[in-house]
Enzyme design. Sequence first.
Site, PDB file in Angstrom:
ATOM      1  N   HIS A  97      -1.593  -1.044   5.819  1.00  0.00           N
ATOM      2  CA  HIS A  97      -0.801  -1.982   5.372  1.00  0.00           C
ATOM      3  C   HIS A  97      -0.916  -1.745   7.678  1.00  0.00           C
ATOM      4  O   HIS A  97      -0.918  -1.348   7.935  1.00  0.00           O
ATOM      5  CB  HIS A  97       0.593  -0.668   5.576  1.00  0.00           C
ATOM      6  CG  HIS A  97       0.911   0.961   6.112  1.00  0.00           C
ATOM      7  ND1 HIS A  97       1.892   0.483   6.771  1.00  0.00           N
ATOM      8  CD2 HIS A  97       0.409   1.685   6.266  1.00  0.00           C
ATOM      9  CE1 HIS A  97       1.185   2.324   7.414  1.00  0.00           C
ATOM     10  NE2 HIS A  97       0.572   2.446   6.621  1.00  0.00           N
ATOM     11  N   ASP A 117      -2.261   4.614  11.739  1.00  0.00           N
ATOM     12  CA  ASP A 117      -1.610   4.574  10.808  1.00  0.00           C
ATOM     13  C   ASP A 117      -0.687   3.620  11.348  1.00  0.00           C
ATOM     14  O   ASP A 117       0.731   3.495  11.603  1.00  0.00           O
ATOM     15  CB  ASP A 117      -0.134   6.390  10.511  1.00  0.00           C
ATOM     16  CG  ASP A 117       0.571   6.048   9.247  1.00  0.00           C
ATOM     17  OD1 ASP A 117       1.739   6.116   8.907  1.00  0.00           O
ATOM     18  OD2 ASP A 117       0.564   5.211   8.180  1.00  0.00           O
ATOM     19  N   GLU A 151       5.453  -0.711   4.629  1.00  0.00           N
ATOM     20  CA  GLU A 151       4.529   0.140   3.684  1.00  0.00           C
ATOM     21  C   GLU A 151       5.429   1.521   3.829  1.00  0.00           C
ATOM     22  O   GLU A 151       6.236   2.668   2.875  1.00  0.00           O
ATOM     23  CB  GLU A 151       3.528   0.425   4.366  1.00  0.00           C
ATOM     24  CG  GLU A 151       2.386   1.351   2.894  1.00  0.00           C
ATOM     25  CD  GLU A 151       2.794   3.112   4.076  1.00  0.00           C
ATOM     26  OE1 GLU A 151       3.418   3.469   4.781  1.00  0.00           O
ATOM     27  OE2 GLU A 151       2.140   3.695   3.525  1.00  0.00           O
ATOM     28  N   GLU A 152       5.716   1.168   4.933  1.00  0.00           N
ATOM     29  CA  GLU A 152       6.731   2.746   5.218  1.00  0.00           C
ATOM     30  C   GLU A 152       8.276   2.850   5.244  1.00  0.00           C
ATOM     31  O   GLU A 152       8.697   4.134   5.154  1.00  0.00           O
ATOM     32  CB  GLU A 152       6.332   2.904   7.328  1.00  0.00           C
ATOM     33  CG  GLU A 152       5.570   2.999   7.937  1.00  0.00           C
ATOM     34  CD  GLU A 152       4.730   4.441   7.567  1.00  0.00           C
ATOM     35  OE1 GLU A 152       5.469   5.734   7.247  1.00  0.00           O
ATOM     36  OE2 GLU A 152       3.588   4.376   8.629  1.00  0.00           O
ATOM     37  N   ASP A 179      -6.173   4.312   4.445  1.00  0.00           N
ATOM     38  CA  ASP A 179      -4.482   4.126   4.828  1.00  0.00           C
ATOM     39  C   ASP A 179      -4.509   5.743   6.672  1.00  0.00           C
ATOM     40  O   ASP A 179      -4.760   6.716   5.595  1.00  0.00           O
ATOM     41  CB  ASP A 179      -3.158   4.149   4.454  1.00  0.00           C
ATOM     42  CG  ASP A 179      -2.043   4.165   5.452  1.00  0.00           C
ATOM     43  OD1 ASP A 179      -0.735   4.861   4.260  1.00  0.00           O
ATOM     44  OD2 ASP A 179      -2.023   4.738   6.887  1.00  0.00           O
ATOM     45  N   HIS A 256       4.327   8.766  13.146  1.00  0.00           N
ATOM     46  CA  HIS A 256       5.762   7.930  12.703  1.00  0.00           C
ATOM     47  C   HIS A 256       5.609   8.335  13.991  1.00  0.00           C
ATOM     48  O   HIS A 256       7.043   9.074  14.547  1.00  0.00           O
ATOM     49  CB  HIS A 256       6.403   8.773  11.883  1.00  0.00           C
ATOM     50  CG  HIS A 256       5.427   8.119  10.605  1.00  0.00           C
ATOM     51  ND1 HIS A 256       6.048   8.415   9.059  1.00  0.00           N
ATOM     52  CD2 HIS A 256       4.283   7.204  10.369  1.00  0.00           C
ATOM     53  CE1 HIS A 256       5.452   8.100   8.133  1.00  0.00           C
ATOM     54  NE2 HIS A 256       4.463   7.220   9.184  1.00  0.00           N
TER      55      HIS A 256
END
Length: 291
Positions: A97, A117, A151-152, A179, A256
Site C-alpha cells: 500500500h 509502513d 489501506e490505513e 506490508d 503511524h
Amino acid sequence: SYVIDQQARVTPMLAQMQASRIGQTIVDLSSFTNRFYKTSSGVAASNWIKQQWANLGAGRSDFSVVQFNHPNWAQKSVIATIKGSDNSREVIVLGAHMDSINGSNTTETTVAPGADDDASGVASLTEILRTLMANNYKPRRTIQFMAYAAEEVGLRGSQEIAKSHKRLGANVVGVMQLDMTNYKGSPKDIYIYTDYTDAAQNQFVNNLIQTYQPELSIGTDVCGYGCSDHASWTAQGYAASMPFEAAFNQDNPKIHTANDTYANTGSQADHSLKFARLGLSYAVELGSDGP
Ligand SMILES: N[C@H](Cc1ccc(I)cc1)C(=O)NO
Ligand SMILES: [Zn+2]
Ligand SMILES: [Zn+2]
C-alpha cells in the site's frame, strides 16, 4: 499445483537484486510530507509511483500502468500489468500500500513518512519489477503489481480493486501482500501469517523460501483481524498470502508516527531484500505456468 521448477531463471535474477535500490525508493517515498489518502501529497505520491513503474516498463508492448480511480477519495491506486503470453487469463497479483498515516488525524501538513509502513513494500515491488524488466522476463500468466491507496483507513483501495476483479470475473490464481518488510523485530526472518490467508498458498510460500533462500528462518503467526490488503482478496475468495517482517507485537513500534523513517530501520534495506526476493520467486514460479 505449486511446482517449483524455474531455478535456472530465478536464481540468477535473485543475485541481481539490491538492497540499496530498495533503500533509495524508501527514501524517495518517505520524502513526501505524508502519503495520506486525502492529501495533495498523497495524490502526488500516487503520481510518482505511476511514473516510476511506467519508466521501468518502457518499451515493452506487453506492459502497461494505470491509475485506478476511487470515487470517494482523491488518491488513486496504481496497477502495473505484464500481460501473459499464452495463459494471460490467469492473473497473479503482488501488492503493497502506498498510503501512510500518523495517528488518528492526518492533514496536509502532518508528517507521516511511512518508511516501513509501507514504503518498504512498494520499494520491494519496484525492485521486483525492475529486475524482471532487466532480464526481459516474459510470463505466460499475467502479473499485476498493485500499490493500493487508502489501506490505513480500512483496506479501502484494495477492497474496491478486489471487488472489481471479482465482478469482472478475473481468474486471480494468487495474491501476495507486502506490508512492512524492513524492521527485523523478531528472531526469525520471515513470518507467514496464517489468518485471512490461504493455507495451500502459504505452504508454497514456505517452500519458495526454503528453495531460494535456504539461509532464512521462517515463522508463522496470526493478526487476529484483517491487518492488511491480503484480507480484501481473501474476502473475494482469492488465495492470498502475507509474509511479514516480525511476529505479532514485535513489529515496528514507530509505525503511524513521524518516526517511521528509513533511519529508524538502520538506513538499510537488508530485511526488505528478503521479501523482494521472495516476491520475485513467487512471481516467476507462478507466472511461468502454462494453461
Ligand atoms: N495494522 C497494520 C500493521 C500491522 C500488521 C500486522 C501486525 I502482526 C502488526 C501491525 C497496518 O497498520 N497496516 O498498514
Ligand atoms: Zn499501517
Ligand atoms: Zn501497512
